[in-house]
Motif scaffolding. Structure first.
Motif, PDB file in Angstrom:
ATOM      1  N   ALA A  55       0.843  -1.202   0.000  1.00 40.12           N
ATOM      2  CA  ALA A  55       0.000   0.000   0.000  1.00 40.12           C
ATOM      3  C   ALA A  55       0.878   1.251   0.000  1.00 40.12           C
ATOM      4  CB  ALA A  55      -0.907  -0.002   1.228  1.00 40.12           C
ATOM      5  N   GLU A  56       0.472   2.276  -0.751  1.00 42.93           N
ATOM      6  CA  GLU A  56       1.292   3.486  -0.897  1.00 42.93           C
ATOM      7  C   GLU A  56       1.613   4.128   0.449  1.00 42.93           C
ATOM      8  OE1 GLU A  56       1.363   7.809  -3.224  1.00 42.93           O
ATOM      9  OE2 GLU A  56      -0.407   6.526  -3.368  1.00 42.93           O
ATOM     10  N   GLU A  57       0.609   4.213   1.318  1.00 43.79           N
ATOM     11  CA  GLU A  57       0.814   4.848   2.628  1.00 43.79           C
ATOM     12  C   GLU A  57       1.895   4.120   3.428  1.00 43.79           C
ATOM     13  OE1 GLU A  57      -1.671   5.785   6.758  1.00 43.79           O
ATOM     14  OE2 GLU A  57      -2.654   4.739   5.105  1.00 43.79           O
ATOM     15  N   ILE A  58       1.868   2.799   3.355  1.00 49.94           N
ATOM     16  CA  ILE A  58       2.828   2.004   4.118  1.00 49.94           C
ATOM     17  C   ILE A  58       4.220   2.084   3.501  1.00 49.94           C
ATOM     18  CG2 ILE A  58       3.412  -0.394   4.752  1.00 49.94           C
ATOM     19  CD1 ILE A  58       0.268  -0.678   5.120  1.00 49.94           C
ATOM     20  N   ALA A  59       4.290   2.057   2.163  1.00 48.15           N
ATOM     21  CA  ALA A  59       5.586   2.213   1.487  1.00 48.15           C
ATOM     22  C   ALA A  59       6.199   3.571   1.835  1.00 48.15           C
ATOM     23  CB  ALA A  59       5.410   2.076  -0.021  1.00 48.15           C
ATOM     24  N   SER A  60       5.369   4.615   1.888  1.00 54.47           N
ATOM     25  CA  SER A  60       5.854   5.963   2.222  1.00 54.47           C
ATOM     26  C   SER A  60       6.367   6.017   3.655  1.00 54.47           C
ATOM     27  CB  SER A  60       4.728   6.992   2.051  1.00 54.47           C
ATOM     28  OG  SER A  60       4.313   7.069   0.718  1.00 54.47           O
ATOM     29  N   LYS A  61       5.597   5.436   4.589  1.00 54.46           N
ATOM     30  CA  LYS A  61       6.006   5.454   5.996  1.00 54.46           C
ATOM     31  C   LYS A  61       7.304   4.684   6.202  1.00 54.46           C
ATOM     32  CE  LYS A  61       1.489   6.060   8.217  1.00 54.46           C
ATOM     33  NZ  LYS A  61       0.408   5.395   8.974  1.00 54.46           N
ATOM     34  N   LEU A  62       7.413   3.560   5.522  1.00 52.55           N
ATOM     35  CA  LEU A  62       8.624   2.751   5.656  1.00 52.55           C
ATOM     36  C   LEU A  62       9.849   3.518   5.148  1.00 52.55           C
ATOM     37  CD1 LEU A  62       8.993  -0.995   4.982  1.00 52.55           C
ATOM     38  CD2 LEU A  62      10.577   0.542   3.865  1.00 52.55           C
ATOM     39  N   CYS A  63       9.710   4.130   3.965  1.00 50.14           N
ATOM     40  CA  CYS A  63      10.834   4.876   3.392  1.00 50.14           C
ATOM     41  C   CYS A  63      11.186   6.105   4.233  1.00 50.14           C
ATOM     42  CB  CYS A  63      10.520   5.277   1.947  1.00 50.14           C
ATOM     43  SG  CYS A  63      10.538   3.859   0.812  1.00 50.14           S
ATOM     44  N   GLU A  64      10.181   6.730   4.810  1.00 51.87           N
ATOM     45  CA  GLU A  64      10.436   7.897   5.666  1.00 51.87           C
ATOM     46  C   GLU A  64      11.190   7.486   6.926  1.00 51.87           C
ATOM     47  OE1 GLU A  64      10.704  11.598   7.296  1.00 51.87           O
ATOM     48  OE2 GLU A  64      10.319  10.988   5.217  1.00 51.87           O
ATOM     49  N   SER A  65      10.838   6.341   7.495  1.00 49.81           N
ATOM     50  CA  SER A  65      11.537   5.887   8.698  1.00 49.81           C
ATOM     51  C   SER A  65      12.987   5.536   8.378  1.00 49.81           C
ATOM     52  CB  SER A  65      10.828   4.684   9.316  1.00 49.81           C
ATOM     53  OG  SER A  65      11.018   3.522   8.535  1.00 49.81           O
ATOM     54  N   VAL A  66      13.221   4.983   7.188  1.00 54.67           N
ATOM     55  CA  VAL A  66      14.593   4.666   6.770  1.00 54.67           C
ATOM     56  C   VAL A  66      15.378   5.961   6.546  1.00 54.67           C
ATOM     57  CG1 VAL A  66      15.989   3.705   4.883  1.00 54.67           C
ATOM     58  CG2 VAL A  66      14.052   2.407   5.798  1.00 54.67           C
TER      59      VAL A  66
END
Length: 327
Positions: A55-66
């Motif tokens: 899901a886009e929201e989850i991909a975004s959150k994951l990349c932001e945390s990285v």
């Protein structure tokens, strides 16, 4: 011509110095990573994850945390920025897929047996995802480890559900506890668990009616069954083919069980404990919905169904899963 040659020579010299400077930085390390280094790589990786059905929201959150974890960090000698970022994303994926709440079904069932009590699993999910079939696969798997298994027919709503479960029980050579249709599923489960304890059964697998997550009366009946019988495991069965629709289903089942918890048990509401994914073999490498499901619920994936026979059930390999997402 001489001037052109001189300009060309200067450009070549500058390029060489730039290349040499980069090579020295790469070899020596020690430089801090900044947004300019990381952002383009993360954007590419985010697109790759979304292409695999995350899901886009989850991909975004994951990349932001990285990004947050890497900006300002010193780069080790002989390490490429691409390698650092990809490694950090892989580590983040492994962390998501290895939630704090781990579930080892076989070990827990064996422990219950040694303690002299019946281990119980309630299978929940929407209509048509293969709950009964995968319940039978789990029964076969448990039997293969020497456990006595009984099926309990608590889908008293759908015509033919009891007969379907009886077919599986007959093929597997195991008992079925049922009280027919139009009975209170919670009471049937309670009677089934008592019968199992009295007859030397080790594990009871409880089948429930498939229901849409927005069907309030059926969700109430499910919450009653779960909270009044307090099973060892509430197992959500989701279908990989529907992609991120399964994430929405899981989220709503998870929340409804909590919201409909009786007041007497409000301090310890039950919700989804673990996930079984069906038709895992049909989606090639588009496995991202599974990551989204673990991310939103914190529940681990304990089984994946990979075919039609009883043997077609396996545990999820986190390493292989991450490899699928990253390649």
């Amino acid at each position: 011509d001489d001037k052109e040659a001189e300009v060309s020579s200067k450009k070549s010299s500058t390029a060489q110095r730039g290349w040499l400077s980069q090579a020295i930085r790469f070899a020596s390390g020690g430089t801090e990573l900044d947004d300019q280094d990381i952002a383009p790589i993360l954007e590419t990786l985010k697109g790759r994850l979304m292409g695999k059905n995350v899901a886009e929201e989850i991909a975004s959150k994951l990349c932001e945390s990285v990004r947050t974890s890497l900006v300002g960090k010193k780069r080790a000698a002989l390490s490429s920025i691409n390698g650092i970022v990809e490694g950090a994303v892989e580590d983040a994926l492994v962390r998501i897929l290895t939630p704090k709440k781990q579930t080892d079904v076989l070990r827990e069932a064996m422990r219950a047996k040694s303690d002299g009590r019946v281990y119980s699993i309630v299978f929940i999910g929407v209509n048509g995802v293969g709950k009964s079939t995968n319940l039978a696969k789990v029964a076969h798997w448990l039997m293969g480890h020497g456990l006595k298994v009984m099926l309990c027919a608590c889908d008293t709503f759908r015509s033919g559900a009891v007969e379907q479960l009886r077919t599986h029980a007959t093929r597997l050579g195991i008992p079925l506890f049922e009280r027919g249709y139009e009975k209170d599923p919670s009471s049937v489960a309670r009677e089934g668990l008592k019968h199992a304890a009295a007859t030397g059964i080790d594990v009871v697998l409880v089948d429930t009616a498939g229901r849409m997550q927005d069907n309030e009366p059926l969700m109430r009946a499910l919450a009653k069954l779960v909270h009044s019988n307090d099973p060892d495991l509430v197992l959500f069965v989701g279908e990989m083919l529907v992609g991120n629709d399964a994430v929405d289903q899981l989220t709503k089942f998870h929340q409804k069980l909590i919201d409909l918890c009786p007041v007497a048990k409000a301090s310890k509401p039950r919700s989804v404990d673990a996930i079984c994914l069906t038709k895992y073999d049909t989606v090639d490498d588009k496995v991202g919905a599974a990551l989204s499901m673990v991310y939103v619920s914190g529940a681990p994936i304990v089984f994946v169904g990979t075919g039609q026979s009883y043997q077609d059930l396996r545990k999820l390999s986190v390493k292989n899963f991450v490899d699928q997402l990253m390649r």
